[in-house]
Design a protein around this motif. Sequence first.
Motif, PDB file in Angstrom:
ATOM      1  N   VAL A  97       0.871  -1.278  -0.017  1.00  0.00           N
ATOM      2  CA  VAL A  97      -0.014  -0.057   0.088  1.00  0.00           C
ATOM      3  C   VAL A  97       0.805   1.341  -0.187  1.00  0.00           C
ATOM      4  N   VAL A  98       2.089   1.396   0.518  1.00  0.00           N
ATOM      5  CA  VAL A  98       2.750   2.510   0.783  1.00  0.00           C
ATOM      6  C   VAL A  98       4.307   2.585   0.066  1.00  0.00           C
ATOM      7  N   LEU A  99       4.992   1.243   0.764  1.00  0.00           N
ATOM      8  CA  LEU A  99       6.550   1.564   0.060  1.00  0.00           C
ATOM      9  C   LEU A  99       6.405   1.277  -1.704  1.00  0.00           C
ATOM     10  N   PHE A 100       5.953   0.037  -2.046  1.00  0.00           N
ATOM     11  CA  PHE A 100       5.984  -0.305  -3.319  1.00  0.00           C
ATOM     12  C   PHE A 100       5.368   0.751  -4.287  1.00  0.00           C
ATOM     13  N   PRO A 101       4.090   1.322  -4.040  1.00  0.00           N
ATOM     14  CA  PRO A 101       3.649   2.655  -4.653  1.00  0.00           C
ATOM     15  C   PRO A 101       4.524   3.660  -4.884  1.00  0.00           C
TER      16      PRO A 101
ATOM     17  N   ASN B 192      -6.817  -0.513  -6.687  1.00  0.00           N
ATOM     18  CA  ASN B 192      -5.358  -1.115  -6.622  1.00  0.00           C
ATOM     19  C   ASN B 192      -4.333  -0.028  -6.422  1.00  0.00           C
ATOM     20  N   PRO B 193      -3.602  -0.321  -5.222  1.00  0.00           N
ATOM     21  CA  PRO B 193      -2.526   0.816  -5.274  1.00  0.00           C
ATOM     22  C   PRO B 193      -1.513   0.891  -6.089  1.00  0.00           C
ATOM     23  N   LEU B 194      -1.113  -0.481  -6.563  1.00  0.00           N
ATOM     24  CA  LEU B 194      -0.270  -0.470  -7.941  1.00  0.00           C
ATOM     25  C   LEU B 194      -0.768   0.624  -9.178  1.00  0.00           C
ATOM     26  N   ILE B 195      -1.970   0.223  -9.360  1.00  0.00           N
ATOM     27  CA  ILE B 195      -2.561   0.830 -10.588  1.00  0.00           C
ATOM     28  C   ILE B 195      -2.660   2.300 -10.160  1.00  0.00           C
ATOM     29  N   LEU B 196      -3.010   2.827  -9.098  1.00  0.00           N
ATOM     30  CA  LEU B 196      -3.069   4.386  -8.654  1.00  0.00           C
ATOM     31  C   LEU B 196      -1.704   4.956  -8.544  1.00  0.00           C
TER      32      LEU B 196
END
Length: 300
Positions: free
Chosen positions: A39-43, A161-165
Motif C-alpha cells: 500500500v505504501v512502499l512499493f507504490p 489497486n494501489p499499484l495501478i493508482l
Amino acid sequence: MIILTIWPLFALICAGFALMRGGFPGDGFWPAAERLNYVVLFPALLVSSLVRAPLSDPALLRLGGASVATICLAAAGLVLLRLARPRPAARFGPEMQGVIRFNTYLGLAITLSLAGPEGLARAAVLLAVAVPLVNVLSIMALSEASVLRHPMPVLRSMARNPLILACVAGLGLNMSGIGLPLGLDRFVELLARGSLPLGLLCVGAALVPAALRRELATLGLNGGLRLLMMPVLAAGVATGFALPPAETLALVIFSAIPTAPTAYVLTRQLGGDGALMAGIVTFQTLVSVATIPLVLWLLG
C-alpha cells in the motif's frame, strides 16, 4: 556475472523463509509488512521511477506494446490448451496466473541490479501497462463468464489497486511537468528504498513447501511454461518490435521471473484452488534460482 548479481536477491528470499520458520519476529509481522509494502512502499517506488522515466522515448512506447503482446499471446495459448484439456475455472485460474503474472519485487530488484536506475525507469513503464492487464486476465480466468455479466466489481477492484493508482499518479506527474517538487522527490525516494528488500523477505515468508507434495506434473508443466517458454516468447516479441537492448532486457526479465505471491490471495478470494496456486508460487520461486541466470545467459 549474472549469478553474482542475482544471488543476494535470492538470499533475501531465503532469509525471509528462515525467519518465518523460526517464528521471528512473530506471525503477525509478515501480513502487516506485506500490507505496508503493497500500500505504501512499493507504490512510492513506482511513482519515483515513473516521474523520472523518459516517456518521450519511442522505445518506451514500443516496450508497452511488446509487453501487452507477450502477455496476450501467452494467455491465448493457455486458452487453446484448455480447449484440448478442459478443466474448471478453479484450476484454470491458478494455471493462468502461474504463466502471465510476475513477482514484481524480484523483477525490479534484478532489473536494478543489472541495468541500474535507467533500467528501473523502463521496468516501471512496463508495469504501468502490464499490471492492469494481468489483473483483468487473472480475474476473468478465475470467474469466467460472470465477469462479462457483472464487470463493475472488477472495475472497482482496479480503481482501488494501489499499484495501478501509483502508475497513474507517476505518469500524470511526469506528463504534466509538475514532478515531485519541494523535496517530495527525496521523501518518496526514501520510502521506495525499503520496498525491494522488504518485498523479497515477504516472498520468502510466503513460501509453502508442503504444497509441493501434490500435482508435481502440473507444477512442472506450468513452471516450464512460465520460466522457460515465456522469456523465449518475450525475446521473439522484442525482436519483432525492434526494442533496444535496455527495453529488451526489462521485458525478458519480467517474463523469466516466477509468478506473484499475491496470486494466492486473489485465488482464495475468487474461490479458486488455493493449494494449487500455493504450489505454483513455491515451485516457481525455488526453481527460478537456476532458471533465471540460465535464461539470461542463453538469451544474451
